[in-house]
Design an enzyme around this catalytic site. Structure first.
Site, PDB file in Angstrom:
ATOM      1  CG  ASN A   1      -1.925  -1.169   1.437  1.00 31.94           C
ATOM      2  OD1 ASN A   1      -2.359  -1.702   0.292  1.00 31.94           O
ATOM      3  ND2 ASN A   1      -2.018  -1.939   2.590  1.00 31.94           N
TER       4      ASN A   1
ATOM      5  CG  HIS B   1       4.701  -2.721   4.879  1.00 33.47           C
ATOM      6  ND1 HIS B   1       4.524  -1.203   5.272  1.00 33.47           N
ATOM      7  CD2 HIS B   1       3.256  -2.998   5.214  1.00 33.47           C
ATOM      8  CE1 HIS B   1       3.272  -0.884   5.452  1.00 33.47           C
ATOM      9  NE2 HIS B   1       2.378  -2.117   5.533  1.00 33.47           N
TER      10      HIS B   1
END
Length: 115
Positions: free
Chosen positions: A87, A100
């Site tokens: 995201n 991440h």
């Protein structure tokens, strides 16, 4: 970065259920799993998101994705399928400002809620 939870995990300052340490990357189980298998992979070096990436970061991010495939295999989800998701920014749901990737699998995943 002093207040980054993922930097604290990468340095060993904060405990996490580590499943793989790739020297420059680390993978751990998500504390709020969204699937039977939900593992988060991060670079140990702080990088805010894909938008913050420079040409100098390409090898590190490539290694992170390569390691993600290895972790998915070790988690036993390659035969049935898995997702690797990142995201970028608030509208996408990025809650921790450290690059991440989420590895999701171990069960049939529903469709993404994309319009």
């Amino acid at each position: 970065m002093d207040d980054c939870i993922f930097c604290a995990i990468a340095s060993g300052e904060t405990k996490a259920d580590i499943v793989f340490d790739g020297r420059d990357t680390v993978f751990f189980r998500d504390i709020h799993p969204k699937a039977k298998v939900h593992i988060v992979g991060i670079p140990k070096q702080h990088l805010t998101s894909l938008d913050a990436m420079t040409a100098a970061d390409q090898a590190l991010v490539g290694k992170l994705l390569h390691d993600a495939a290895h972790v998915a295999e070790e988690a036993g989800v390659t035969a049935t399928g898995y997702r690797v998701i990142t995201n970028v920014g608030g509208d996408a749901g990025q809650e921790v400002q450290h690059l991440h990737f989420h590895i999701l699998g171990g069960e049939r995943l529903g469709p993404l809620n994309v319009r």
